[in-house]
Write a protein that holds these residues in place. Structure first.
Motif, PDB file in Angstrom:
ATOM      1  N   GLY A 115       0.809  -1.210   0.000  1.00  0.00           N
ATOM      2  CA  GLY A 115       0.000   0.000   0.000  1.00  0.00           C
ATOM      3  C   GLY A 115       0.842   1.259   0.000  1.00  0.00           C
ATOM      4  O   GLY A 115       0.505   2.247  -0.667  1.00  0.00           O
ATOM      5  N   ILE A 116       1.937   1.235   0.736  1.00  0.00           N
ATOM      6  CA  ILE A 116       2.833   2.398   0.776  1.00  0.00           C
ATOM      7  C   ILE A 116       3.431   2.646  -0.601  1.00  0.00           C
ATOM      8  O   ILE A 116       3.498   3.783  -1.067  1.00  0.00           O
ATOM      9  CB  ILE A 116       3.932   2.216   1.846  1.00  0.00           C
ATOM     10  CG1 ILE A 116       3.308   2.237   3.250  1.00  0.00           C
ATOM     11  CG2 ILE A 116       5.017   3.284   1.709  1.00  0.00           C
ATOM     12  CD1 ILE A 116       4.244   1.804   4.363  1.00  0.00           C
ATOM     13  N   PHE A 117       3.858   1.583  -1.270  1.00  0.00           N
ATOM     14  CA  PHE A 117       4.385   1.739  -2.633  1.00  0.00           C
ATOM     15  C   PHE A 117       3.337   2.400  -3.522  1.00  0.00           C
ATOM     16  O   PHE A 117       3.631   3.323  -4.286  1.00  0.00           O
ATOM     17  CB  PHE A 117       4.790   0.389  -3.234  1.00  0.00           C
ATOM     18  CG  PHE A 117       6.177  -0.055  -2.891  1.00  0.00           C
ATOM     19  CD1 PHE A 117       7.283   0.626  -3.367  1.00  0.00           C
ATOM     20  CD2 PHE A 117       6.390  -1.169  -2.097  1.00  0.00           C
ATOM     21  CE1 PHE A 117       8.578   0.215  -3.072  1.00  0.00           C
ATOM     22  CE2 PHE A 117       7.677  -1.591  -1.786  1.00  0.00           C
ATOM     23  CZ  PHE A 117       8.764  -0.903  -2.276  1.00  0.00           C
ATOM     24  N   LYS A 118       2.121   1.918  -3.441  1.00  0.00           N
ATOM     25  CA  LYS A 118       1.038   2.422  -4.281  1.00  0.00           C
ATOM     26  C   LYS A 118       0.743   3.893  -3.972  1.00  0.00           C
ATOM     27  O   LYS A 118       0.605   4.714  -4.874  1.00  0.00           O
ATOM     28  CB  LYS A 118      -0.204   1.571  -4.052  1.00  0.00           C
ATOM     29  CG  LYS A 118      -1.258   1.708  -5.090  1.00  0.00           C
ATOM     30  CD  LYS A 118      -2.357   0.701  -4.812  1.00  0.00           C
ATOM     31  CE  LYS A 118      -3.050   0.332  -6.083  1.00  0.00           C
ATOM     32  NZ  LYS A 118      -4.069  -0.679  -5.886  1.00  0.00           N
ATOM     33  N   ILE A 119       0.667   4.221  -2.701  1.00  0.00           N
ATOM     34  CA  ILE A 119       0.384   5.597  -2.298  1.00  0.00           C
ATOM     35  C   ILE A 119       1.516   6.535  -2.714  1.00  0.00           C
ATOM     36  O   ILE A 119       1.281   7.626  -3.237  1.00  0.00           O
ATOM     37  CB  ILE A 119       0.134   5.678  -0.779  1.00  0.00           C
ATOM     38  CG1 ILE A 119      -1.198   5.013  -0.441  1.00  0.00           C
ATOM     39  CG2 ILE A 119       0.176   7.116  -0.288  1.00  0.00           C
ATOM     40  CD1 ILE A 119      -1.396   4.757   1.047  1.00  0.00           C
ATOM     41  N   ARG A 120       2.752   6.116  -2.483  1.00  0.00           N
ATOM     42  CA  ARG A 120       3.897   6.978  -2.799  1.00  0.00           C
ATOM     43  C   ARG A 120       4.049   7.187  -4.308  1.00  0.00           C
ATOM     44  O   ARG A 120       4.532   8.227  -4.732  1.00  0.00           O
ATOM     45  CB  ARG A 120       5.197   6.401  -2.226  1.00  0.00           C
ATOM     46  CG  ARG A 120       5.236   6.310  -0.711  1.00  0.00           C
ATOM     47  CD  ARG A 120       5.112   7.623  -0.024  1.00  0.00           C
ATOM     48  NE  ARG A 120       6.203   8.503  -0.399  1.00  0.00           N
ATOM     49  CZ  ARG A 120       6.373   9.721   0.077  1.00  0.00           C
ATOM     50  NH1 ARG A 120       5.541  10.209   0.950  1.00  0.00           N
ATOM     51  NH2 ARG A 120       7.390  10.460  -0.308  1.00  0.00           N
ATOM     52  N   ALA A 121       3.648   6.199  -5.112  1.00  0.00           N
ATOM     53  CA  ALA A 121       3.697   6.365  -6.569  1.00  0.00           C
ATOM     54  C   ALA A 121       2.668   7.396  -7.014  1.00  0.00           C
ATOM     55  O   ALA A 121       2.856   8.069  -8.025  1.00  0.00           O
ATOM     56  CB  ALA A 121       3.464   5.033  -7.263  1.00  0.00           C
ATOM     57  N   GLY A 122       1.600   7.525  -6.251  1.00  0.00           N
ATOM     58  CA  GLY A 122       0.586   8.541  -6.517  1.00  0.00           C
ATOM     59  C   GLY A 122       0.002   8.430  -7.910  1.00  0.00           C
ATOM     60  O   GLY A 122      -0.292   7.343  -8.389  1.00  0.00           O
ATOM     61  N   LYS A 123      -0.124   9.572  -8.555  1.00  0.00           N
ATOM     62  CA  LYS A 123      -0.733   9.615  -9.889  1.00  0.00           C
ATOM     63  C   LYS A 123       0.305   9.530 -11.002  1.00  0.00           C
ATOM     64  O   LYS A 123      -0.011   9.759 -12.170  1.00  0.00           O
ATOM     65  CB  LYS A 123      -1.559  10.887 -10.034  1.00  0.00           C
ATOM     66  CG  LYS A 123      -2.748  10.920  -9.107  1.00  0.00           C
ATOM     67  CD  LYS A 123      -3.570  12.174  -9.306  1.00  0.00           C
ATOM     68  CE  LYS A 123      -4.734  12.173  -8.323  1.00  0.00           C
ATOM     69  NZ  LYS A 123      -5.585  13.343  -8.494  1.00  0.00           N
ATOM     70  N   THR A 124       1.542   9.198 -10.633  1.00  0.00           N
ATOM     71  CA  THR A 124       2.592   9.064 -11.636  1.00  0.00           C
ATOM     72  C   THR A 124       2.249   7.906 -12.573  1.00  0.00           C
ATOM     73  O   THR A 124       1.960   6.799 -12.127  1.00  0.00           O
ATOM     74  CB  THR A 124       3.953   8.790 -10.965  1.00  0.00           C
ATOM     75  OG1 THR A 124       4.222   9.840 -10.039  1.00  0.00           O
ATOM     76  CG2 THR A 124       5.054   8.711 -11.993  1.00  0.00           C
TER      77      THR A 124
END
Length: 81
Positions: free
Chosen positions: A9-18
């Protein structure tokens, strides 16, 4: 320390809308492979990954147009360059 699911989840959140082509299973795999990483460690990993294309552009001397109309660095030895 976050568990594998939290790390995914952290990976997904940190990637954001990139823009990326990671699938849900890719995020799950990243979570599993990052055992022992803190949330702060994961933020650094994602930021470094996001900066890789920028660094490649900064050192590029030759560029070619992409199918979507953008530009990407290439090398003189690139047959499609």
């Amino acid at each position: 320390m976050p568990d594998a699911n939290a790390r995914a989840g952290i990976f997904k959140i940190r990637a954001g809308k990139t823009k990326n082509d990671l699938t849900e299973s890719d995020y799950i795999q990243l979570g599993e492979l990052s055992e022992g990483y803190s949330g702060s460690d994961l933020a650094i990993v994602v930021n470094e990954a996001l900066m890789m294309p920028v660094r490649k552009c900064q050192t590029g001397k030759f560029f070619k147009q992409t199918p979507d109309g953008g530009w990407t660095p290439t090398y003189p030895s690139d047959p499609n360059g």
